[in-house]
Design a protein around this motif. Structure first.
Motif, PDB file in Angstrom:
ATOM      1  N   VAL A 164      -6.631  30.450  -8.791  1.00 46.44           N
ATOM      2  CA  VAL A 164      -6.634  30.852  -7.380  1.00 46.44           C
ATOM      3  C   VAL A 164      -6.200  29.688  -6.488  1.00 46.44           C
ATOM      4  O   VAL A 164      -5.404  29.862  -5.561  1.00 46.44           O
ATOM      5  N   HIS A 165      -6.701  28.500  -6.790  1.00 48.17           N
ATOM      6  CA  HIS A 165      -6.332  27.320  -5.994  1.00 48.17           C
ATOM      7  C   HIS A 165      -4.835  27.045  -6.076  1.00 48.17           C
ATOM      8  O   HIS A 165      -4.192  26.704  -5.071  1.00 48.17           O
ATOM      9  N   CYS A 166      -4.260  27.215  -7.245  1.00 45.45           N
ATOM     10  CA  CYS A 166      -2.822  27.025  -7.425  1.00 45.45           C
ATOM     11  C   CYS A 166      -2.041  28.002  -6.545  1.00 45.45           C
ATOM     12  O   CYS A 166      -1.046  27.630  -5.915  1.00 45.45           O
ATOM     13  N   GLY A 167      -2.515  29.255  -6.488  1.00 44.51           N
ATOM     14  CA  GLY A 167      -1.876  30.251  -5.636  1.00 44.51           C
ATOM     15  C   GLY A 167      -2.003  29.915  -4.158  1.00 44.51           C
ATOM     16  O   GLY A 167      -1.068  30.112  -3.377  1.00 44.51           O
ATOM     17  N   GLU A 168      -3.155  29.390  -3.768  1.00 40.44           N
ATOM     18  CA  GLU A 168      -3.364  29.008  -2.362  1.00 40.44           C
ATOM     19  C   GLU A 168      -2.446  27.861  -1.958  1.00 40.44           C
ATOM     20  O   GLU A 168      -1.907  27.843  -0.844  1.00 40.44           O
ATOM     21  N   VAL A 169      -2.284  26.897  -2.861  1.00 38.37           N
ATOM     22  CA  VAL A 169      -1.376  25.777  -2.573  1.00 38.37           C
ATOM     23  C   VAL A 169       0.061  26.269  -2.479  1.00 38.37           C
ATOM     24  O   VAL A 169       0.827  25.836  -1.610  1.00 38.37           O
ATOM     25  N   LEU A 170       0.442  27.206  -3.349  1.00 43.10           N
ATOM     26  CA  LEU A 170       1.786  27.784  -3.290  1.00 43.10           C
ATOM     27  C   LEU A 170       2.002  28.512  -1.966  1.00 43.10           C
ATOM     28  O   LEU A 170       3.096  28.449  -1.391  1.00 43.10           O
ATOM     29  N   SER A 171       0.975  29.190  -1.468  1.00 43.68           N
ATOM     30  CA  SER A 171       1.088  29.893  -0.181  1.00 43.68           C
ATOM     31  C   SER A 171       1.374  28.920   0.957  1.00 43.68           C
ATOM     32  O   SER A 171       2.133  29.232   1.879  1.00 43.68           O
ATOM     33  N   ARG A 172       0.766  27.735   0.873  1.00 39.81           N
ATOM     34  CA  ARG A 172       0.962  26.722   1.924  1.00 39.81           C
ATOM     35  C   ARG A 172       2.262  25.938   1.723  1.00 39.81           C
ATOM     36  O   ARG A 172       2.788  25.359   2.683  1.00 39.81           O
ATOM     37  N   HIS A 173       2.757  25.923   0.486  1.00 35.93           N
ATOM     38  CA  HIS A 173       3.995  25.184   0.179  1.00 35.93           C
ATOM     39  C   HIS A 173       4.942  26.098  -0.602  1.00 35.93           C
ATOM     40  O   HIS A 173       5.181  25.893  -1.792  1.00 35.93           O
ATOM     41  N   PRO A 174       5.478  27.124   0.064  1.00 34.40           N
ATOM     42  CA  PRO A 174       6.288  28.142  -0.645  1.00 34.40           C
ATOM     43  C   PRO A 174       7.632  27.654  -1.160  1.00 34.40           C
ATOM     44  O   PRO A 174       8.350  28.419  -1.808  1.00 34.40           O
ATOM     45  N   ASP A 175       7.975  26.394  -0.900  1.00 36.23           N
ATOM     46  CA  ASP A 175       9.234  25.845  -1.414  1.00 36.23           C
ATOM     47  C   ASP A 175       9.001  24.836  -2.525  1.00 36.23           C
ATOM     48  O   ASP A 175       9.942  24.149  -2.941  1.00 36.23           O
ATOM     49  N   SER A 176       7.768  24.746  -3.013  1.00 35.50           N
ATOM     50  CA  SER A 176       7.439  23.750  -4.034  1.00 35.50           C
ATOM     51  C   SER A 176       6.985  24.406  -5.333  1.00 35.50           C
ATOM     52  O   SER A 176       6.344  25.461  -5.322  1.00 35.50           O
ATOM     53  N   LEU A 177       7.323  23.763  -6.439  1.00 34.37           N
ATOM     54  CA  LEU A 177       6.788  24.152  -7.737  1.00 34.37           C
ATOM     55  C   LEU A 177       5.448  23.444  -7.895  1.00 34.37           C
ATOM     56  O   LEU A 177       5.388  22.214  -7.940  1.00 34.37           O
ATOM     57  N   VAL A 178       4.374  24.223  -7.957  1.00 32.93           N
ATOM     58  CA  VAL A 178       3.022  23.660  -8.017  1.00 32.93           C
ATOM     59  C   VAL A 178       2.582  23.580  -9.480  1.00 32.93           C
ATOM     60  O   VAL A 178       2.583  24.584 -10.193  1.00 32.93           O
ATOM     61  N   LEU A 179       2.212  22.388  -9.920  1.00 29.98           N
ATOM     62  CA  LEU A 179       1.784  22.177 -11.307  1.00 29.98           C
ATOM     63  C   LEU A 179       0.300  21.852 -11.351  1.00 29.98           C
ATOM     64  O   LEU A 179      -0.167  20.929 -10.672  1.00 29.98           O
ATOM     65  N   GLY A 180      -0.432  22.630 -12.151  1.00 27.39           N
ATOM     66  CA  GLY A 180      -1.844  22.336 -12.386  1.00 27.39           C
ATOM     67  C   GLY A 180      -1.950  21.305 -13.498  1.00 27.39           C
ATOM     68  O   GLY A 180      -1.668  21.614 -14.659  1.00 27.39           O
ATOM     69  N   CYS A 181      -2.324  20.090 -13.174  1.00 30.12           N
ATOM     70  CA  CYS A 181      -2.266  18.971 -14.122  1.00 30.12           C
ATOM     71  C   CYS A 181      -3.638  18.627 -14.679  1.00 30.12           C
ATOM     72  O   CYS A 181      -4.603  18.450 -13.930  1.00 30.12           O
ATOM     73  N   ARG A 182      -3.708  18.504 -15.989  1.00 31.25           N
ATOM     74  CA  ARG A 182      -4.952  18.171 -16.683  1.00 31.25           C
ATOM     75  C   ARG A 182      -5.213  16.668 -16.661  1.00 31.25           C
ATOM     76  O   ARG A 182      -4.303  15.869 -16.492  1.00 31.25           O
ATOM     77  N   ASP A 183      -6.467  16.319 -16.855  1.00 30.38           N
ATOM     78  CA  ASP A 183      -6.859  14.923 -17.009  1.00 30.38           C
ATOM     79  C   ASP A 183      -6.834  14.593 -18.497  1.00 30.38           C
ATOM     80  O   ASP A 183      -7.720  14.990 -19.248  1.00 30.38           O
ATOM     81  N   PHE A 184      -5.825  13.852 -18.933  1.00 27.28           N
ATOM     82  CA  PHE A 184      -5.661  13.588 -20.362  1.00 27.28           C
ATOM     83  C   PHE A 184      -6.566  12.473 -20.873  1.00 27.28           C
ATOM     84  O   PHE A 184      -6.526  12.138 -22.051  1.00 27.28           O
ATOM     85  N   ASP A 185      -7.375  11.916 -19.993  1.00 31.65           N
ATOM     86  CA  ASP A 185      -8.391  10.961 -20.437  1.00 31.65           C
ATOM     87  C   ASP A 185      -9.693  11.674 -20.797  1.00 31.65           C
ATOM     88  O   ASP A 185     -10.614  11.061 -21.332  1.00 31.65           O
ATOM     89  N   ASP A 186      -9.732  12.977 -20.515  1.00 36.36           N
ATOM     90  CA  ASP A 186     -10.914  13.767 -20.845  1.00 36.36           C
ATOM     91  C   ASP A 186     -11.028  13.921 -22.360  1.00 36.36           C
ATOM     92  O   ASP A 186     -10.058  14.244 -23.044  1.00 36.36           O
TER      93      ASP A 186
END
Length: 350
Positions: free
Chosen positions: A101-123
């Motif tokens: 849902v958060h990814c979709g909300e960010v896309l709504s605010r930035h409709p010209d950007s590719l939004v990437l959900g990035c993991r923490d690889f130190d986890d």
């Protein structure tokens, strides 16, 4: 998330897909699941989802994640002319509903950007093969493609509608499509990253349809393709350049400044050839010819001047019989610098 579709490609899913969608439905009204040839054994799961209001698109046989995403992109673009974009997520429960849902909300605010959900690889919960695989591809992306991306293999992405249209003709039917998507973003949109949490069953036993050998080969082949083509283009133009340079040196050696003259004439011919190959084949550029040609000419002049000056200096130190070896050494250094400049400033549409 108005006018934003949630797309979930799925192959042989389990109950986690049902649980994920139940959690999403209160906030996401447009959910599209692609049954990528899972077979009759899994029909009950997709029927249950369809009864709950989820759109189910089906492939008769497994065609891969890339093809599943393209099937969904095409459907969503046709169904909603006001579509802002879509959010893609994995079906195995890795992505939390709140992150989707958060990814979709960010896309709504930035409709010209590719939004990437990035993991923490130190986890510690991230499997080692995912951690090391991402580090390798992240490094290759940065140095070969000029893209600084934290998580190159994330399946949680917010994709603008105009980019979805462009992606319909981007090559790749399986996991390599997501790699091509990132590379294609350079010509179409900015990249915006958000932090997400990722859930795994266990670090040692995470179920995935990603083949670590076959799919990794596909991905690394894509990443190395541009640089390999650049090497071939440069080598072939260097053959033209060196051949003309050697011939002209032999003909003009008695004249003052013969190295400068030989370098200039050989470079004019080889540079023209190199520009055509690099524009159409190496970088598959969509930049305007007029601008890229001017930039390339400036680079060729600077590079040629540096080559002549540096080779002249080396010849003065080691002797005239080392003209060609000196030029080879100098041009190797200039080759590495030239790749970066051409990729970022000459053939980059943006």
């Amino acid at each position: 998330m108005e006018h934003i579709a949630v797309i979930i490609p799925s192959y042989e899913p389990d109950e986690r897909l049902i649980l994920l969608i139940r959690s999403l439905q209160p906030q996401c009204s447009n959910i599209v699941v692609v049954n990528d040839g899972s077979g009759p054994k899994f029909d009950q799961i997709f029927m249950e989802l369809q009864k709950s209001g989820v759109t189910i698109l089906s492939h008769a046989v497994n065609q891969g994640k890339g093809r599943a995403l393209k099937t969904a992109f095409n459907y969503c673009l046709l169904q909603d002319p006001d579509l802002v974009g879509c959010v893609t997520a994995d079906s195995d429960g890795q992505h939390l509903p709140e992150d989707i849902v958060h990814c979709g909300e960010v896309l709504s605010r930035h409709p010209d950007s590719l939004v990437l959900g990035c993991r923490d690889f130190d986890d510690v919960s991230v499997p080692q093969k995912s951690r090391y695989g991402n580090k390798i591809t992240r490094t290759l992306f940065r140095y070969l493609c000029g893209l600084k991306i934290t998580d190159t293999q994330t399946g949680l992405r917010g994709i603008p509608a105009q980019f979805m249209r462009a992606l319909l003709v981007v090559p790749g039917e399986r996991f390599e499509f997501e790699t091509n998507m990132l590379i294609a973003s350079k010509d179409h949109c900015l990249i915006k990253e958000i932090k997400i949490k990722t859930i795994y069953d266990s670090p040692k036993n995470h179920a995935t349809h990603f083949d670590p050998i076959k799919d990794s080969i596909r991905i690394y082949r894509i990443l190395g393709k541009m640089f390999l083509h650049f090497i071939i283009s440069s080598l072939s133009s260097s053959i033209v350049d060196l051949s003309l340079f050697a011939i002209l040196c032999a003909l003009l050696r008695e004249q003052s400044g013969y190295i400068l003259i030989a370098t200039a004439l050989a470079r004019i011919v080889s540079a023209s050839y190199n520009y055509i190959v690099n524009y159409h084949i190496v970088f598959s550029s969509k930049a305007q010819h007029r601008k890229s040609t001017v930039k390339y000419i400036v680079l060729a002049i600077i590079q040629g001047t540096l080559s002549a000056v540096l080779v002249s200096g080396m010849v003065a130190l080691v002797g005239a019989k080392f003209e060609v070896p000196s030029k080879i050494l100098v041009d190797i250094l200039l080759f590495i610098i030239s790749f970066y400049i051409q990729r970022e400033f000459i053939f980059n549409k943006s």
